[in-house]
Motif scaffolding. Sequence first.
Motif, short mmCIF file in Angstrom:
data_model
loop_
_atom_site.label_atom_id
_atom_site.label_comp_id
_atom_site.label_asym_id
_atom_site.label_seq_id
_atom_site.Cartn_x
_atom_site.Cartn_y
_atom_site.Cartn_z
N GLU A 1 8.93 8.66 8.57
CA GLU A 1 9.50 8.05 6.98
C GLU A 1 8.46 9.65 6.16
OE1 GLU A 1 11.27 6.16 3.41
OE2 GLU A 1 10.97 6.08 5.59
N LYS A 2 7.52 10.16 6.34
CA LYS A 2 6.79 10.93 5.81
C LYS A 2 7.75 12.49 5.74
CE LYS A 2 2.41 13.95 5.89
NZ LYS A 2 3.41 15.08 6.13
N GLU A 3 8.28 12.62 6.73
CA GLU A 3 9.74 13.86 7.53
C GLU A 3 10.30 13.68 6.92
OE1 GLU A 3 8.82 16.70 9.63
OE2 GLU A 3 7.46 15.56 9.75
N ARG A 4 10.81 12.57 5.94
CA ARG A 4 12.42 12.84 5.50
C ARG A 4 12.19 11.91 4.07
NH1 ARG A 4 14.90 8.59 2.13
NH2 ARG A 4 13.02 6.92 2.19
N VAL B 264 0.75 -1.07 0.44
CA VAL B 264 -0.32 0.05 -0.12
C VAL B 264 1.26 0.68 -0.09
CG1 VAL B 264 -0.25 0.26 2.52
CG2 VAL B 264 -1.71 1.09 1.20
N HIS B 265 0.48 1.74 -1.10
CA HIS B 265 1.06 3.66 -1.23
C HIS B 265 0.84 4.51 -1.02
CE1 HIS B 265 4.45 1.14 -4.24
NE2 HIS B 265 4.15 0.52 -2.94
N LEU B 266 1.20 5.71 -0.65
CA LEU B 266 0.40 6.61 -0.52
C LEU B 266 1.01 7.89 -1.40
CD1 LEU B 266 -0.17 7.60 3.70
CD2 LEU B 266 -1.87 6.33 1.79
N ASP B 267 0.23 8.58 -1.78
CA ASP B 267 0.59 9.81 -3.23
C ASP B 267 0.54 10.96 -1.98
OD1 ASP B 267 1.43 11.29 -5.36
OD2 ASP B 267 0.17 10.57 -6.36
N LEU B 268 1.33 11.38 -1.98
CA LEU B 268 1.10 12.85 -1.09
C LEU B 268 0.64 13.79 -1.24
CD1 LEU B 268 4.52 11.77 1.28
CD2 LEU B 268 2.67 11.64 2.30
N LYS C 144 9.75 14.07 0.35
CA LYS C 144 9.10 15.51 -0.01
C LYS C 144 7.65 15.29 -0.11
CE LYS C 144 13.48 16.55 -2.57
NZ LYS C 144 13.98 15.22 -1.74
N PRO C 145 7.16 17.12 -0.69
CA PRO C 145 5.29 16.17 -0.26
C PRO C 145 5.00 15.86 -1.44
CG PRO C 145 6.30 18.20 -0.12
CD PRO C 145 7.77 17.74 -0.20
#
Length: 655
Positions: free
Chosen positions: A119-122, A85-89, A124-125
């Motif tokens: 991981e999100k902090e690492r 499962v991937h999230l497209d930020l 890019k948007p």
Amino acid sequence: MQNRASSVEKGRLITRRVFMLSAAKLILLGGITSRLYSLQISDREKYELLSDKNRIREWKTPPQRGFITDHFNNVLADNDRVFQVHLDLDQIQDFNNTIFKLKNILELSNNELKKIYREKERLKPWDILVVSDNLNWAQFSKLNLYLHELEGVKPVVSSSRFYPYKDDLVHVIGYVGAASQKDIERDDIIKENLVPGLKVGKSGIEFAKEHQLIGRYGIKRYEVNSSGKRISQIDHIKETQGEKIKLTVDLEVQRLAQELLKGKAGSISAMDIYTGEIIAMASSPTYDPNKFTHGIGHKDWEEIRDDPLKPLVNKSIAGLYSPGSTFKPLVALAALEFGTIDPERPILCKGHKHPYELYGVKYHCWKKNGHGYMKLRNAIKQSCDIYFYEMARLLGVDRLAIIAKRYGLGSNILKDLYFDEKKGVVPNTFWKKNAIGKSWYLGETVINGIGQGYIQTTPLQLCLMTAQIANGGYKIKPHIIQDESITYENVKLKIANQFINSPLNFSEEDDQKYLVDREYRLYERLYKDPRNINFVKDAMFGSTNEQYGTSYKSRYDDIKYQYAGKTGTSQVKRITEEERKLDLDQSQIEYKNRDHALFVAFAPYKNPRYAISVLVEHGGSGSSAAAPLASKLIKKIIDRHKLRDQIKNGSSSLA
């Protein structure tokens, strides 16, 4: 008159205003026309692309890693289907809300949530965040049911590395893990193929052959609606699979080697004495590489890292040990080649009561009551320390170092594949002065003669040393990746040509050339006199197959399996006089203070093809702990010899 003038002025004003209004209309119309031209004609491609970007979404699919197989094409490193499962930020408005929903759907733990936020902090948007790269089918199905409620969430069917034989080959093959920032920065191929969830080699063959194994990413293009939901697939450029890497390892022999080492710390290495093909390279203890593929858990990592037997160390190439008495055949060969000892000269070994003494320092033989009068062959056969003390003293450490290096000790063997391989130490007077800043002492030469002191070798180096003795004294290049051009017949032909082009000549000038420490070409002759090599081989035969030989109990009577070998016991702690008087059995000594057990051999004796080295850390005696393991493995190797030859071009038989 006034009224007429006023009317004229008024008419002019109206005309002027009409003109200005008309001009303004023309300018506005021109601007609109120009803009329409720009949109429709000049910038058509640009806006078409932007339109497509809103309408069409593109996903990169990870490249398929190439397979790694053994000599018989058994797949050792495979690819398995996984659900992710991937999230497209950049498509998520409320990240916390999305994660909250995912937590309930996938039943994520608090530790997993912390990892996601880290991981999100690492990232890019606009990056892709991999929430999980190894969902089970139940989780994946449930996720797809609730997908309409989840913005920016993409269920992905991908592939991942799978090791069917788990811990039997991890030290040979290595393992993969998520591509780190360090991996991306050091390797352009990894950077080019970077997709969410990409796995790259972290050790072993997986790391060394990354460029051949990684393959190339694929692309999937979908048409989506205004909500970003996929409507249809427009295009699919399939990912390219990496190359297949075929090893020289025999899976069955490797698995037996690992089984023999189970519950022990140590190494078993085996190679073809002519082609240099590594048949087995086992290290113990070991671990399951599959745990690293999707990110190893904290508990599992601590268990592996903190194990006192060091499972992360490939002991065959990165473990350094004193070779003990396995070094004695090479000491004997050096003394014979340099003419420093007459093999018929007897030397008396009296045991512990009358040790070898040098400048007031006593050097004992392992046999309490001594061996009596020993000649060289018997000294090798029964591993008499006293004989080798005297022989090393006469030979000198510098000349011994020349022969030791020539036969493979103190050198990197597979450094092009294994970055953790250790070179070891073959000491001489120059080395000590440079490394320690002190002069060499004669007493250090004496203990070096029995494979103790500063000398440090890897088990694979000892295997190479034995192979080059067994093949009659010719330089070979060990390798673990299959090279079809190297066959037994080709190597034998090259050795024969070397002999023809460089016939034996025992002139004084040639003797002087032989004393020089230099690099030898592949298949070049390493010896001065073949009789010396044959003498050592015969003595090793006696050590295994004749009464009083140190590995006599592990012999085979069947000539098909007969081998020649040499035991070794490497001290890890100096024995005090008080401990010597106690005469403790190895089982009565604390594990960490017990001697290492070693054994080297070549087989079959009549027509040798394979060399083997065995090391058992703190195993005690080489004759009881290491030789029996070698005996079992040698039988397996010989039984599978014809099968190996059927795979190669041309074949040779064992008598």
